[in-house]
Write an enzyme that holds these catalytic residues in place. Structure first.
Site, PDB file in Angstrom:
ATOM      1  CG  LEU A  28      35.841  31.749 -17.004  1.00 44.71           C
ATOM      2  CD1 LEU A  28      36.913  31.135 -18.299  1.00 44.71           C
ATOM      3  CD2 LEU A  28      35.767  30.745 -15.829  1.00 44.71           C
ATOM      4  CB  SER A  29      33.621  37.594 -14.862  1.00 43.30           C
ATOM      5  OG  SER A  29      32.885  36.925 -13.862  1.00 43.30           O
ATOM      6  CB  SER A  30      34.447  37.972 -21.052  1.00 41.33           C
ATOM      7  OG  SER A  30      33.313  37.786 -21.197  1.00 41.33           O
ATOM      8  CG  ASP A  53      30.470  37.940 -12.011  1.00 41.56           C
ATOM      9  OD1 ASP A  53      30.772  37.186 -11.270  1.00 41.56           O
ATOM     10  OD2 ASP A  53      29.731  37.668 -12.928  1.00 41.56           O
ATOM     11  CD  GLU A  65      26.747  42.802 -16.415  1.00 41.28           C
ATOM     12  OE1 GLU A  65      27.934  42.886 -16.267  1.00 41.28           O
ATOM     13  OE2 GLU A  65      26.574  41.429 -16.658  1.00 41.28           O
ATOM     14  CD  GLU A 120      28.853  30.040  -8.761  1.00 41.46           C
ATOM     15  OE1 GLU A 120      29.047  31.445  -9.042  1.00 41.46           O
ATOM     16  OE2 GLU A 120      29.761  29.424  -8.858  1.00 41.46           O
ATOM     17  CB  THR A 156      25.253  33.393  -2.080  1.00 39.86           C
ATOM     18  OG1 THR A 156      26.706  33.458  -2.887  1.00 39.86           O
ATOM     19  CG2 THR A 156      24.931  31.905  -1.925  1.00 39.86           C
ATOM     20  CB  SER A 186      36.500  45.524 -29.258  1.00 39.74           C
ATOM     21  OG  SER A 186      37.059  44.207 -28.904  1.00 39.74           O
TER      22      SER A 186
END
Ligand code: GLA
Length: 387
Positions: free
Chosen positions: A128-130, A175, A163, A36, A38, A70
């Site tokens: 959780l990387s949505s 991610d 991003e 984490e 890292t 969406s």
């Protein structure tokens, strides 16, 4: 994601845009087993894909128009022109898919527009990387439809650029690579310096074990600014130590490095976390490859303690999950993802799943916290075309 669901997403696309989509793609969210904070230090990570996915039905266009919709957000179709996409001008969900189009075009790929309908089962704001799932599913669809021939890791790099530059979030590469490159039944051992990958078999069920994800449903407000501060602190540490990235400090030289940092107390703590965390990833890989999955439990706990005390990005709810799960007999537990809320993971014997889940629910109720969402995570497939 069942084929039925892909068909439903395609049907909604057809209702929205008046003709069938050219295809339907899916990209998963992830949990990180270990490694984490890292990834922006050129270090090691070990995520695996969740069965929860972002799904995109897409048809390419040649007229420079990008239409986005969406199923998860109120509001109609958003219409943009690809030539007008400008970094950091959009503060809505549309920045993720638009950012991918922008990044592809900026890299010289001829993406001339698209109609896109998205629907996601990845819990938003749960660590959780949505967002990465949304980016990667759009990148993969456009890669296929425009025949760009890019590999998974290349799509991940472009999504990270979207991003970082377009959305304006200083995240690392974990991610997006997890979403693009993970394989079912495996965790992904990734060197974030050169994106070298090893798929490590991770079939806990076969060993009588389970991995629970506990979504605390909390997101502490300052998380984004704090992420940037930690990143800047790590970069300062690397500069003070004269290395390109903290990854270049070998574990064996940690004490000497900390000594050299003198009275830079905060930087010392950050450096200690990153260097020990890289070593924990290597230990977890070695234990899994040696067929000793139970032995990773204590390493996960060490990781949590390091994130809590040295990196200082845990929060009372995450600590409550970890402490309660361990008291109730879990083999290991730690927060996962960026921190300040979101989710924790808990490694348990299959026979203890219920008792540990109940103990965590009861502890949250007793503390007056919102009930957490608990589910079992089985390593699922990375991004793929569904139809
Ligand atoms: C977030 C970022 C990742 C990574 C983790 C922490 O998920 O998107 O790049 O830095 O936090 O490990």
């Amino acid at each position: 994601m069942s084929v039925d669901t892909a068909a439903e997403v395609a049907q909604r696309f057809t209702r929205l845009y008046g003709s069938e989509p050219e295809g339907v793609w899916a990209a998963p969210g992830r949990v990180n087993l270990i490694g984490e904070h890292t990834d922006y230090n050129d270090g090691f990570v070990m995520p695996f894909a969740l069965p929860h996915t972002a799904v995109a039905a897409v048809t390419p266009r040649t007229d420079g128009v990008l239409r986005l919709h969406s199923a998860d957000v109120e509001g109609g179709v958003v219409e943009l022109r690809v030539a007008d996409l400008t970094p950091q001008a959009d503060r809505n969900w549309t920045a993720y898919p638009s950012g991918v189009v922008w990044a592809l075009r900026e890299a010289g790929h001829e993406v001339t527009g698209a109609d896109i309908h998205l629907a996601s089962t990845v819990p938003a704001g749960a660590g959780l990387s949505s967002s990465a799932a949304l980016e990667v599913v759009v990148a993969l669809a456009l890669n296929d439809l425009f025949g760009l021939g890019l590999r998974g890791w290349q799509l991940a790099r472009l999504c990270q650029r979207a991003e970082n530059v377009y959305v304006g979030a200083p995240v690392g590469i974990m991610d997006q690579t997890a979403s693009a490159c993970c394989q079912a039944g495996h965790a992904l051992f990734l060197d974030t310096r050169d994106l070298a990958q090893r798929q490590v078999p991770f079939d806990l069920a076969a060993e009588g074990l389970r991995l629970l994800v506990v979504d605390t449903q909390v997101k502490h407000a300052h998380s984004e600014g704090e992420y940037g501060k930690r990143r800047a602190g790590c970069e300062k540490g690397a500069a003070l130590l004269g290395v390109n990235a903290l990854r270049d400090i070998p574990y064996e030289e940690l004490d000497a490095a900390l000594e050299r940092l003198g009275d830079e107390a905060e930087v010392r703590r950050l450096v200690r976390h990153v260097v020990t965390e890289d070593q924990r990833v290597e230990r977890v890989v070695a234990l899994l490859e040696a067929g000793e999955p139970r032995a990773i439990g204590p390493v996960l706990v060490e990781g949590h303690v390091s994130l809590r005390d040295d990196f200082r990005i845990s929060c009372p709810e995450l600590d409550l999950v970890v402490d309660t799960a361990l008291e109730a007999g879990a083999l290991g537990a730690r927060m996962t993802g960026g921190g300040f809320g979101g989710s924790a993971i808990v490694l348990v014997e299959a026979a203890d799943v219920e008792a540990v889940g109940k103990a965590v629910q009861a502890a949250f109720a007793a503390a007056g916290c919102t009930a957490p969402r608990i589910f079992e995570a089985v390593p699922a497939a990375g991004a793929r075309r569904l139809s």
